[in-house]
Design a protein around this motif. Structure first.
Motif, PDB file in Angstrom:
ATOM      1  N   GLY A 101       1.025  39.988  51.968  1.00 33.81           N
ATOM      2  CA  GLY A 101       0.379  38.691  52.155  1.00 33.81           C
ATOM      3  C   GLY A 101       0.898  37.574  51.278  1.00 33.81           C
ATOM      4  O   GLY A 101       0.358  36.462  51.303  1.00 33.81           O
ATOM      5  N   LYS A 102       1.935  37.833  50.487  1.00 32.64           N
ATOM      6  CA  LYS A 102       2.504  36.760  49.668  1.00 32.64           C
ATOM      7  C   LYS A 102       3.560  36.006  50.473  1.00 32.64           C
ATOM      8  O   LYS A 102       4.124  36.522  51.435  1.00 32.64           O
ATOM      9  CB  LYS A 102       3.115  37.323  48.381  1.00 32.64           C
ATOM     10  N   LEU A 103       3.828  34.790  50.013  1.00 31.82           N
ATOM     11  CA  LEU A 103       4.794  33.954  50.722  1.00 31.82           C
ATOM     12  C   LEU A 103       6.228  34.400  50.428  1.00 31.82           C
ATOM     13  O   LEU A 103       7.096  34.344  51.290  1.00 31.82           O
ATOM     14  CB  LEU A 103       4.586  32.516  50.249  1.00 31.82           C
ATOM     15  N   TYR A 104       6.463  34.809  49.178  1.00 26.75           N
ATOM     16  CA  TYR A 104       7.846  35.143  48.828  1.00 26.75           C
ATOM     17  C   TYR A 104       7.932  35.971  47.554  1.00 26.75           C
ATOM     18  O   TYR A 104       7.058  35.933  46.696  1.00 26.75           O
ATOM     19  CB  TYR A 104       8.679  33.856  48.622  1.00 26.75           C
ATOM     20  N   TYR A 136      13.169  47.429  38.325  1.00 27.28           N
ATOM     21  CA  TYR A 136      13.120  47.196  39.785  1.00 27.28           C
ATOM     22  C   TYR A 136      11.986  48.003  40.410  1.00 27.28           C
ATOM     23  O   TYR A 136      11.209  47.492  41.218  1.00 27.28           O
ATOM     24  CB  TYR A 136      14.461  47.565  40.438  1.00 27.28           C
ATOM     25  N   ASP A 137      11.893  49.266  40.026  1.00 18.83           N
ATOM     26  CA  ASP A 137      10.837  50.119  40.575  1.00 18.83           C
ATOM     27  C   ASP A 137       9.462  49.649  40.118  1.00 18.83           C
ATOM     28  O   ASP A 137       8.486  49.738  40.864  1.00 18.83           O
ATOM     29  CB  ASP A 137      11.060  51.572  40.154  1.00 18.83           C
ATOM     30  N   GLY A 138       9.406  49.120  38.894  1.00 25.13           N
ATOM     31  CA  GLY A 138       8.130  48.570  38.421  1.00 25.13           C
ATOM     32  C   GLY A 138       7.657  47.427  39.305  1.00 25.13           C
ATOM     33  O   GLY A 138       6.477  47.348  39.665  1.00 25.13           O
ATOM     34  N   ILE A 139       8.583  46.552  39.674  1.00 22.99           N
ATOM     35  CA  ILE A 139       8.243  45.447  40.569  1.00 22.99           C
ATOM     36  C   ILE A 139       7.768  45.990  41.913  1.00 22.99           C
ATOM     37  O   ILE A 139       6.725  45.571  42.438  1.00 22.99           O
ATOM     38  CB  ILE A 139       9.456  44.504  40.771  1.00 22.99           C
ATOM     39  N   ALA A 140       8.546  46.914  42.450  1.00 15.47           N
ATOM     40  CA  ALA A 140       8.202  47.459  43.768  1.00 15.47           C
ATOM     41  C   ALA A 140       6.814  48.114  43.752  1.00 15.47           C
ATOM     42  O   ALA A 140       6.032  47.956  44.700  1.00 15.47           O
ATOM     43  CB  ALA A 140       9.262  48.467  44.215  1.00 15.47           C
ATOM     44  N   ILE A 141       6.496  48.800  42.681  1.00 15.13           N
ATOM     45  CA  ILE A 141       5.158  49.419  42.567  1.00 15.13           C
ATOM     46  C   ILE A 141       4.096  48.331  42.473  1.00 15.13           C
ATOM     47  O   ILE A 141       3.048  48.406  43.114  1.00 15.13           O
ATOM     48  CB  ILE A 141       5.098  50.370  41.348  1.00 15.13           C
ATOM     49  N   GLY A 142       4.377  47.299  41.687  1.00 10.47           N
ATOM     50  CA  GLY A 142       3.414  46.209  41.532  1.00 10.47           C
ATOM     51  C   GLY A 142       3.135  45.484  42.837  1.00 10.47           C
ATOM     52  O   GLY A 142       2.019  45.004  43.065  1.00 10.47           O
ATOM     53  N   LEU A 143       4.166  45.367  43.666  1.00  9.39           N
ATOM     54  CA  LEU A 143       4.004  44.705  44.959  1.00  9.39           C
ATOM     55  C   LEU A 143       3.189  45.577  45.902  1.00  9.39           C
ATOM     56  O   LEU A 143       2.714  45.157  46.908  1.00  9.39           O
ATOM     57  CB  LEU A 143       5.375  44.388  45.578  1.00  9.39           C
TER      58      LEU A 143
END
Ligand code: XIL
Length: 315
Positions: free
Chosen positions: A11-14, A308-315
């Motif tokens: 649901g985020k724009l970008y 990178y994986d931290g970001i992906a998990i957070g998303l």
């Protein structure tokens, strides 16, 4: 899935990144930058700044900024404009000019309306004013404040609104990611501007963090600003460490990135997240903070780090 795809699906724009013109000759870099599924948004790291766009009074130069705008458009990536008015990277004719209040007003109006107008319809959001406060919550004593007081903010915002009525107009700041005098001062500025019907749509949280020091109240701060009726965004995320990096530090960095992303994901009005370049190869950190670096989610060989994986998990 890639990072922008994940952000969109939630649901985020970008999810986006900053880039800079000298990097674009690196074809291996471009291959990842140009992936619109990885990065759905681009911020020019330098080429829209005042020294780049109006190096001499009334003489505008679009070469660098146009290059990045064109690249983003080819890739289907939206843009954040950065920035209109900032004390730093000013050409000397502005910073050292002895202008009257009336003269500087028209200089700001002309700069903002020409810059924002040049890209009218092509920019999702503009950092109209960047870093107006000191950490203690007092106003930064720059040429704008010294000549015009706080009014330079509304002068810039109004000029930007007229030049592109559909662009979201932001104030962008750092060290507002935790409660303190600077966040309080900015919140009160938002309220003042709103009470005066000055156009303002968003607050940018830069998020240049130090490893292990991500503020635990980041999500609360995002919500506090959002409660004023503005959108918020993470605009310049990176998380630096004292070099050399070790596996343990990279694990901490993964957790830190995850926590920052999760804070935005937890706030509906947080529209998106931008990292301040995606690879350590081109990070601004080592040249600015002596002995520090490794702040990005990809290493200097363009290989994904645990972050990178931290970001992906957070998303
Ligand atoms: C930085 C750029 O990344 C560098 O290349 C440049 O030398 C200095 O500015 N806050 C901001 C950005 O708003 O414009 C800054 O960008 C980083 C700090």
């Amino acid at each position: 899935a890639k990072l922008h795809q994940l952000a969109k699906s939630q649901g985020k724009l970008y999810f986006g990144t900053a880039t800079d013109n000298p990097e674009l000759t690196d074809t291996a870099y471009d291959a990842i930058l140009d992936d619109g599924m990885m990065f759905g948004q681009i911020t020019p790291g330098n080429s829209m700044k005042w020294d780049a766009t109006e190096p001499e009074q009334g003489v505008f130069s679009w070469t660098g900024a146009d290059q990045i705008v064109n690249l983003a458009q080819q890739n289907g990536q939206i843009l954040r404009g950065h920035n209109c008015v900032w004390y730093n990277q000013l050409p000397s004719w502005v910073s050292s000019g002895n202008f009257t209040a009336a003269q500087l007003t028209s200089i700001i109006q002309n700069h903002c309306s020409t810059l924002v107008g040049h890209y009218q319809g092509q920019i999702y959001s503009w950092d109209v004013v960047n870093e107006p406060f000191n950490d203690d919550g007092t106003w930064r004593q720059d040429v704008f404040y010294d000549t015009l007081g706080t009014s330079y903010v509304s002068i810039a915002l109004k000029a930007a609104r007229s030049a592109d009525p559909n662009a979201k107009l932001y104030i962008n700041e750092y060290n507002i990611e935790y409660a303190g005098p600077k966040a309080t001062a900015l919140l009160s500025l938002v309220q003042t501007l709103q009470s005066q019907s000055v156009p303002l749509d968003g607050i940018g949280f830069q998020c240049h963090f130090i490893l292990g020091e991500v503020p635990t109240d980041l999500q609360t701060q995002l919500s506090t600003f959002a409660a004023q009726g503005v959108e918020v965004a993470i605009t310049e995320l990176d998380i630096r460490m004292t070099l050399p990096s070790t596996p343990a530090l990279l694990q901490q960095q993964k957790t830190d990135y995850q926590n920052v992303i999760a804070a935005c994901m937890g706030v509906e009005a947080c529209v998106g997240m931008t990292i301040w370049d995606w690879t350590d190869k081109y990070s601004w950190v080592p040249s600015t903070f002596s002995g520090q670096g490794a702040a990005c989610p990809w290493d200097e060989n363009l290989v994904r780090k645990p972050a990178y994986d931290g970001i992906a998990i957070g998303l």
